[in-house]
Design a protein around this motif. Structure first.
Motif, short mmCIF file in Angstrom:
data_model
loop_
_atom_site.label_atom_id
_atom_site.label_comp_id
_atom_site.label_asym_id
_atom_site.label_seq_id
_atom_site.Cartn_x
_atom_site.Cartn_y
_atom_site.Cartn_z
N MET A 5 36.86 -24.16 3.03
CA MET A 5 36.51 -22.77 2.82
C MET A 5 35.01 -22.64 2.57
SD MET A 5 38.16 -20.06 0.11
CE MET A 5 37.76 -20.99 -1.34
N GLN A 6 34.37 -21.71 3.23
CA GLN A 6 32.94 -21.46 3.06
C GLN A 6 32.75 -20.08 2.45
OE1 GLN A 6 30.28 -23.61 3.84
NE2 GLN A 6 31.94 -25.06 3.99
N THR A 7 31.81 -19.97 1.53
CA THR A 7 31.49 -18.69 0.93
C THR A 7 30.07 -18.73 0.40
OG1 THR A 7 32.19 -17.04 -0.70
CG2 THR A 7 32.40 -19.32 -1.35
N ASP A 8 29.45 -17.59 0.31
CA ASP A 8 28.13 -17.53 -0.30
C ASP A 8 28.27 -17.77 -1.79
OD1 ASP A 8 26.91 -16.93 2.11
OD2 ASP A 8 27.09 -14.78 1.81
N VAL A 9 27.40 -18.60 -2.34
CA VAL A 9 27.40 -18.87 -3.77
C VAL A 9 26.30 -18.04 -4.41
CG1 VAL A 9 27.10 -20.62 -5.56
CG2 VAL A 9 28.35 -21.17 -3.47
N LYS A 10 26.65 -17.37 -5.50
CA LYS A 10 25.70 -16.54 -6.24
C LYS A 10 25.64 -17.07 -7.66
CE LYS A 10 26.78 -12.64 -3.37
NZ LYS A 10 28.06 -12.35 -2.85
N SER A 11 24.70 -16.55 -8.43
CA SER A 11 24.58 -16.98 -9.82
C SER A 11 24.33 -15.79 -10.72
CB SER A 11 23.47 -18.01 -9.99
OG SER A 11 22.21 -17.41 -9.77
N ALA A 12 24.66 -15.98 -11.98
CA ALA A 12 24.37 -14.99 -13.02
C ALA A 12 23.93 -15.73 -14.26
CB ALA A 12 25.61 -14.14 -13.32
N HIS A 13 22.88 -15.24 -14.90
CA HIS A 13 22.36 -15.84 -16.12
C HIS A 13 22.69 -14.91 -17.29
CE1 HIS A 13 19.68 -18.27 -18.55
NE2 HIS A 13 19.21 -17.14 -19.05
N LEU A 14 23.29 -15.48 -18.34
CA LEU A 14 23.65 -14.68 -19.50
C LEU A 14 23.12 -15.33 -20.78
CD1 LEU A 14 26.47 -14.76 -17.52
CD2 LEU A 14 26.99 -12.96 -19.12
N THR A 15 22.67 -14.52 -21.71
CA THR A 15 22.25 -15.00 -23.03
C THR A 15 23.17 -14.45 -24.12
OG1 THR A 15 20.66 -13.20 -23.22
CG2 THR A 15 19.85 -15.30 -22.36
N ALA A 16 24.18 -13.68 -23.71
CA ALA A 16 25.20 -13.16 -24.61
C ALA A 16 26.48 -12.99 -23.80
CB ALA A 16 24.77 -11.82 -25.19
N SER A 17 27.60 -12.85 -24.48
CA SER A 17 28.87 -12.65 -23.80
C SER A 17 28.80 -11.44 -22.89
CB SER A 17 30.00 -12.47 -24.81
OG SER A 17 30.15 -13.62 -25.60
N GLY A 18 29.45 -11.54 -21.72
CA GLY A 18 29.47 -10.41 -20.81
C GLY A 18 30.06 -10.76 -19.47
N THR A 19 30.15 -9.76 -18.60
CA THR A 19 30.71 -9.93 -17.28
C THR A 19 29.65 -10.52 -16.35
OG1 THR A 19 32.23 -8.07 -17.59
CG2 THR A 19 31.77 -8.73 -15.32
N ALA A 20 29.96 -11.65 -15.75
CA ALA A 20 29.05 -12.28 -14.79
C ALA A 20 29.24 -11.68 -13.41
CB ALA A 20 29.29 -13.79 -14.75
N PHE A 21 30.48 -11.32 -13.07
CA PHE A 21 30.77 -10.70 -11.78
C PHE A 21 32.01 -9.84 -11.93
CE2 PHE A 21 32.77 -10.56 -7.57
CZ PHE A 21 31.72 -10.01 -6.85
N ASN A 22 31.93 -8.60 -11.44
CA ASN A 22 33.06 -7.68 -11.51
C ASN A 22 33.75 -7.64 -10.15
OD1 ASN A 22 34.83 -5.85 -12.52
ND2 ASN A 22 33.47 -4.09 -12.35
N GLY A 23 34.83 -8.38 -10.04
CA GLY A 23 35.58 -8.46 -8.79
C GLY A 23 36.19 -9.85 -8.65
N ARG A 24 36.97 -10.02 -7.61
CA ARG A 24 37.63 -11.31 -7.34
C ARG A 24 36.59 -12.34 -6.94
NH1 ARG A 24 40.60 -14.27 -3.27
NH2 ARG A 24 42.63 -14.88 -4.07
N THR A 25 36.62 -13.51 -7.58
CA THR A 25 35.66 -14.56 -7.28
C THR A 25 36.17 -15.90 -7.78
OG1 THR A 25 33.30 -15.10 -7.31
CG2 THR A 25 34.27 -14.35 -9.40
N ARG A 26 35.45 -16.94 -7.44
CA ARG A 26 35.75 -18.28 -7.92
C ARG A 26 34.56 -18.83 -8.68
NH1 ARG A 26 40.17 -20.90 -5.87
NH2 ARG A 26 41.24 -19.81 -4.21
#
Length: 94
Positions: free
Chosen positions: A3-24
């Protein structure tokens, strides 16, 4: 070919949503602050089920990188990251 998919990133310094939606969740990098703590990954927000938990020990004041096996962990609704005694984290998802 797998399976191929674009990989993204999110940086957090406190609790929170990294991505809103279906993801791995593919991998994570985090830095403790020299106190016992954890990084929890929840599906669907702050009260959603915990799909993965990583412990942070008192000697973990350096950056740790964790590569998840296979295709990673599937989050059906959203990828929520809960931090306790962690100064920062970067999650890689797709």
């Amino acid at each position: 070919m797998g399976m191929q998919t674009d990989v993204k990133s999110a940086h957090l310094t406190a609790s929170g949503t990294a991505f809103n939606g279906r993801t791995r969740l593919k991998s994570v990098s985090y830095r403790g602050n020299a106190s016992d703590g954890y990084v929890r990954f929840r599906d669907g927000g702050s009260s959603g089920p915990i799909l993965c938990e990583l412990d942070v020990g008192t000697s973990d004041s350096f950056t740790i990188y964790v590569l998840l096996p296979g295709e990673g962990i599937l989050f059906q609704t959203s990828l929520y990251v809960e931090l306790s005694n962690v100064s920062a984290t970067t999650v890689f998802y797709g």
